[in-house]
Write an enzyme that holds these catalytic residues in place. Structure first.
Site, PDB file in Angstrom:
ATOM      1  CG  LEU A   1      -1.887  -1.001   1.273  1.00 28.30           C
ATOM      2  CD1 LEU A   1      -2.551  -0.930   2.867  1.00 28.30           C
ATOM      3  CD2 LEU A   1      -2.772  -0.899   0.431  1.00 28.30           C
ATOM      4  CG  ASP A   2       0.332   4.313  -2.773  1.00 29.05           C
ATOM      5  OD1 ASP A   2       1.165   3.728  -3.409  1.00 29.05           O
ATOM      6  OD2 ASP A   2      -0.755   5.059  -3.526  1.00 29.05           O
ATOM      7  CE  LYS A   3       5.330   8.614   4.905  1.00 26.63           C
ATOM      8  NZ  LYS A   3       6.323   9.771   5.009  1.00 26.63           N
TER       9      LYS A   3
END
Length: 303
Positions: free
Chosen positions: A135-137
């Site tokens: 997942l993106d940050k």
């Protein structure tokens, strides 16, 4: 040394691309294995990553033992939704990077996993143990983590074969007129900015389904389901729709009326088949408080 054995189902794919997508290994890792003459196709050692692989070919990769782990375990709070001997499901908070990269070696999900979970698969090497997908940050929500290599390969296969369901909730800028639909547009590196992704003709196929959950005066709450897993896929496809994710300064608006630390995008539901028992697994993570606060503000104004 362990060996991964795979059968190519599609005609004439690049060896490095096929092996990376089918095994969970990074493409860079695969290319290093090929350079070390550790990959064979139908028993023949292959030395070029671009070598096409024909349908029904048998591909084998021998993977040397990992070097000693140099990423430190850190006692970082971790929301472990589920755990058994094969896997764990984690509810990742917004603001946490999944694995060390770009000289960031602390404070990541991997650092926390090394502290809280005894065993992790080694397929993705020392910097990304157990990481099946990312997942993106600044995206919150559910991730499945593999605790051994067999589980890792099977979970990765389910994702590649579109057998794993990943459902997200996002608040979009503006009012989306259609109640449901899909975006089927290829995604690749942006020509103008290599740090960004974009819809490009040479990109990899990317398919996203969406359904409107709730409409407000200037915003729309939408459910997205990924059928592919490209980098920044939902964020890029939301931009394509003309309704970027609220708080997304990379693909959306620089200014936001809400005090946010990142985009309002949450991996809400994760469904897959257990790699050992064959049982259907389904998990959901509630929308985070900061996200719910924005929705309540909009609902109060709407009513």
């Amino acid at each position: 040394m362990r060996t991964i054995k795979l059968i190519c189902e599609n005609e004439c794919r690049r060896l490095d691309v096929f092996l990376s997508e089918s095994s969970g290994l990074t493409r860079n890792h695969v290319q290093k294995l090929i350079a070390q003459q550790l990959v064979t196709v139908d028993g023949k050692v292959i030395t070029k990553p671009s070598t096409p692989v024909k349908a029904d070919s048998a591909v084998e990769a021998s993977i040397p033992p990992d070097i000693p782990l140099d990423v430190v375990a850190q006692d970082i709070p971790l929301d472990i939704v589920y755990e058994d001997s094969d896997l764990a499901v984690i509810n990742k908070p917004q603001g946490m990077t999944v694995h060390p990269a770009n000289n960031v070696y602390e404070g990541t999900l991997v650092n926390a996993l090394l502290y809280h979970i005894k065993d992790l698969s080694g397929i993705n090497g020392v910097l990304r143990p157990g990481i099946v997908h990312r997942l993106d940050k600044d995206t919150s929500g559910l991730l499945v983590i593999a605790k051994n290599d067999n589980a890792h390969v099977e979970l990765q296969r389910q994702i590649q074969q579109k057998e794993c369901r990943r459902i997200y909730v996002a608040l979009l800028e503006g009012v989306l007129k259609t109640d449901s639909g899909s975006v089927d547009k290829p995604i690749g590196r942006s020509v103008a900015d290599r740090k960004k992704m974009d819809i490009v003709l040479y990109g990899r196929n990317a398919l996203t389904y969406y359904t409107v959950l709730e409409r407000f005066k200037d915003y729309t709450l939408v459910q997205f389901e990924l059928k592919t897993g490209r980098t920044h896929q939902i964020r890029v496809h939301a931009k394509f729709l003309g309704h970027p994710v609220v708080g997304d300064k990379t693909y959306g608006y620089q200014k936001c009326r809400f005090a946010l630390d990142g985009q309002l995008l949450h991996a809400h539901t994760l469904m897959f088949t257990h790699p050992t028992t064959g049982k259907q697994m389904s998990f959901s993570a509630p929308i985070p408080p900061y996200f719910e606060k924005v929705l309540n503000t909009l609902r109060n104004k709407h009513t």
